[in-house]
Design a protein around this motif. Structure first.
Motif, mmCIF file in Angstrom:
data_model
loop_
_atom_site.group_PDB
_atom_site.id
_atom_site.type_symbol
_atom_site.label_atom_id
_atom_site.label_comp_id
_atom_site.label_asym_id
_atom_site.label_seq_id
_atom_site.Cartn_x
_atom_site.Cartn_y
_atom_site.Cartn_z
ATOM 1 N N SER A 211 0.836 -1.208 0.000
ATOM 2 C CA SER A 211 0.000 0.000 0.000
ATOM 3 C C SER A 211 0.870 1.257 0.000
ATOM 4 O O SER A 211 1.765 1.408 0.827
ATOM 5 C CB SER A 211 -0.926 -0.007 1.225
ATOM 6 N N SER A 212 0.571 2.172 -0.917
ATOM 7 C CA SER A 212 1.330 3.426 -1.030
ATOM 8 C C SER A 212 0.681 4.552 -0.246
ATOM 9 O O SER A 212 1.263 5.618 -0.064
ATOM 10 C CB SER A 212 1.367 3.844 -2.501
ATOM 11 N N GLY A 213 -0.577 4.345 0.143
ATOM 12 C CA GLY A 213 -1.316 5.406 0.823
ATOM 13 C C GLY A 213 -2.110 6.283 -0.142
ATOM 14 O O GLY A 213 -2.878 7.155 0.285
ATOM 15 N N MET A 215 -4.734 5.835 -2.076
ATOM 16 C CA MET A 215 -6.203 5.801 -1.995
ATOM 17 C C MET A 215 -6.685 6.596 -0.770
ATOM 18 O O MET A 215 -7.595 7.419 -0.867
ATOM 19 C CB MET A 215 -6.679 4.339 -1.920
ATOM 20 N N MET A 269 -11.584 3.276 6.568
ATOM 21 C CA MET A 269 -10.304 2.560 6.724
ATOM 22 C C MET A 269 -9.783 2.111 5.358
ATOM 23 O O MET A 269 -10.088 1.013 4.892
ATOM 24 C CB MET A 269 -10.492 1.326 7.624
ATOM 25 N N ALA A 271 -6.529 2.041 4.883
ATOM 26 C CA ALA A 271 -5.192 1.494 5.179
ATOM 27 C C ALA A 271 -5.188 -0.015 5.024
ATOM 28 O O ALA A 271 -6.192 -0.682 5.265
ATOM 29 C CB ALA A 271 -4.783 1.872 6.600
ATOM 30 N N LYS A 361 -17.220 -9.613 4.791
ATOM 31 C CA LYS A 361 -16.533 -8.659 5.680
ATOM 32 C C LYS A 361 -17.479 -7.581 6.193
ATOM 33 O O LYS A 361 -17.361 -7.126 7.328
ATOM 34 C CB LYS A 361 -15.342 -8.014 4.955
ATOM 35 N N ASN A 373 -11.989 -3.774 -3.732
ATOM 36 C CA ASN A 373 -11.095 -3.622 -4.895
ATOM 37 C C ASN A 373 -10.284 -4.881 -5.134
ATOM 38 O O ASN A 373 -9.798 -5.533 -4.227
ATOM 39 C CB ASN A 373 -10.211 -2.372 -4.848
ATOM 40 N N ASN A 383 -0.551 0.916 -5.008
ATOM 41 C CA ASN A 383 0.473 1.791 -5.589
ATOM 42 C C ASN A 383 0.183 2.253 -7.015
ATOM 43 O O ASN A 383 1.102 2.576 -7.764
ATOM 44 C CB ASN A 383 1.839 1.082 -5.538
ATOM 45 N N LYS A 406 -7.668 7.686 -8.754
ATOM 46 C CA LYS A 406 -8.057 7.628 -7.332
ATOM 47 C C LYS A 406 -8.588 8.982 -6.834
ATOM 48 O O LYS A 406 -9.496 9.033 -6.011
ATOM 49 C CB LYS A 406 -6.868 7.174 -6.481
#
Ligand code: PMT
Length: 419
Positions: A211-213, A215, A269, A271, A361, A373, A383, A406
């Motif tokens: 994860s790049s952050g 989103m 969330m 993350a 979930k 996703n 990313n 995004k």
């Protein structure tokens, strides 16, 4: 609809379509906007300062260090406006902005401007098709500029094709839309998490994810631009005009989210939180020599082993076993303390059976929405500047959004959640 109280900068670059900008200014003034025109030196060849001064009822700005104010003009003008419209945007100015060049008042102003910028390009059709121009447009779109693409038809240069300035009413519509959306989350306190957690193995190494952050950051930026009070809880260090709390691990994230949640209207969330962490990370850097002693980080029976099983020159095994323990499920813990009027949104990253797993979930974590996703598609998700998602609500209704930047997707998601 009125634009009363709205301060708009209208940038004009050197292009024949500049005469149409006069009509746009007239329409903005009719809606009571306060309009100031900023022109490039070349724009002077296409439209006169007298025309613009008369239409805007304000001074016209062109030269960068021309005015006797103490503050440089590009800073004071940038501070004073809510929106910057560049109509027409020439290939030259687009190229400069996309590459951070500030060689006149207009381009310097764009760099200093931290509110929405709309660009309406107009040029010859072959110029518009040129790959350099297209790359610059994509770069600007990714950076959050609003691009109103040119239309096709007869061009002033005698060609037929795509390149002529968009219809003025379409540009006006975009202005109204930006101001309308501007405040739809005003008064809402929204927490957004971004990035992948980093679970330490020793002071040097950690278990992380892809994860790049991007989103989470896009969601935080969009919520802020819609007027929300934003708290971004991020594993990626960023400098933003809203509250940012930086951290690394899932345990830290749980602690901070819990602290912030009582005052929040929503928690989103995005993350990627590690489901496991190393049980008692080593205080000291693990040496290669430690591996030949079959070191176990954490103690107890190892649950996961490093995937290599080579032998060193003496034939000893070089394995390192890490004992992993389960991290708390942040969303699950928050769902227990959540009040009815608080909205809980999770993301679901899956490489197979996406919708089925997402629906499981939403129930197991007691969420109001889940954004599913597909992370097996390399062009989206981790990313990437793009994502494609299905938004699922508590009643299991699905809204599918195809591959989108995004930055744009974030706006769509927020509108869907808070509509
Ligand atoms: O950061 P980018 O590079 O832009 O990539 C974006 C993204 C792919 C990371 C993002 O879109 C995304 O899918 N984020 C969620 C990833 C994830 O952890 O999914 P999950 O299916 O494992 O978890 C479901 C939800 O539970 C998530 O909202 C997660 O934040 C939350 N969770 C997970 C584990 C845990 N211990 N506690 C949690 O609260």
């Amino acid at each position: 609809m009125t634009l009363s109280g709205k301060k708009i900068l209208i940038g004009i670059t050197g292009g024949i379509a500049a005469y149409k900008t006069c009509e746009l200014i007239r329409k903005l003034i009719k809606l009571n906007a306060d309009v100031k025109a900023v022109i490039t030196p070349t724009a002077r060849k296409f439209v006169t300062e007298t025309t613009l001064r008369t239409l805007t009822r304000n001074p016209v700005y062109c030269e960068q260090f021309d005015v006797p104010e103490w503050k440089p003009e590009h800073i004071s003008l940038a501070d004073s406006a809510d929106l910057f419209l560049i109509v027409p945007a020439s290939a030259n100015t687009i190229g400069k902005i996309a590459n951070g060049i500030c060689d006149n008042l207009l381009t310097s102003l764009v760099m200093a401007f931290n509110k929405p910028v709309i660009l309406a390009p107009a040029m010859n059709c072959n110029m518009w098709k040129n790959s350099f121009i297209q790359e610059n447009i994509i770069k600007l779109e990714k950076a959050g500029f609003h691009i109103i693409p040119p239309e096709s038809g007869e061009l002033a240069c005698g060609y037929e094709g795509t390149g002529r300035l968009s219809d003025i009413d379409k540009i006006l519509e975009k202005v109204l839309k930006i101001f309308n959306e501007g405040n739809f989350l005003k008064g809402k306190n929204i927490i957004i998490t971004a990035g992948g957690t980093k679970e330490p193995i020793d002071p040097v190494r950690y278990i992380g994810n892809r994860s790049s952050g991007k989103m989470g950051l896009a969601l935080a930026d969009a919520a802020y631009s819609f007027g929300a009070d934003v708290t971004l809880i991020s594993t990626v260090k960023v400098d933003k005009p809203y509250k940012v709390i930086n951290l690394s691990t899932a345990i830290e994230m749980l602690e901070v989210v819990k602290n912030e949640f009582s005052d929040a209207d929503a928690l989103i969330m995005a993350a990627a939180v590690a489901d496991f962490r190393v049980n008692k990370a080593s205080d000291h850097k693990i040496k290669k020599a430690d591996c030949s002693q079959k070191l176990k980080v954490g103690g107890g029976e190892p649950s996961i082993e490093m995937p290599f099983n080579a032998s060193n020159q003496e034939g000893k095994e070089e394995n390192l076993a890490l004992e992993l323990v389960k991290n708390p499920d942040i969303l699950k813990e928050i769902s227990v303390i959540k009040r009815d009027n608080q909205v809980l949104v999770g993301f679901c990253a899956e490489s197979q059976n996406l919708i089925e797993n997402a629906k499981k979930k939403i129930e197991s974590k007691n969420l109001d929405f889940i954004i599913a996703n597909d992370i097996s598609n390399k062009e989206i998700g981790f990313n990437s500047d793009y994502n494609a998602v299905t938004i699922i609500n508590k009643s299991m209704n699905e809204v599918k959004i195809d591959k989108t930047l995004k930055k744009e997707l974030a706006k769509i998601i927020l509108k869907e959640i808070f509509k």
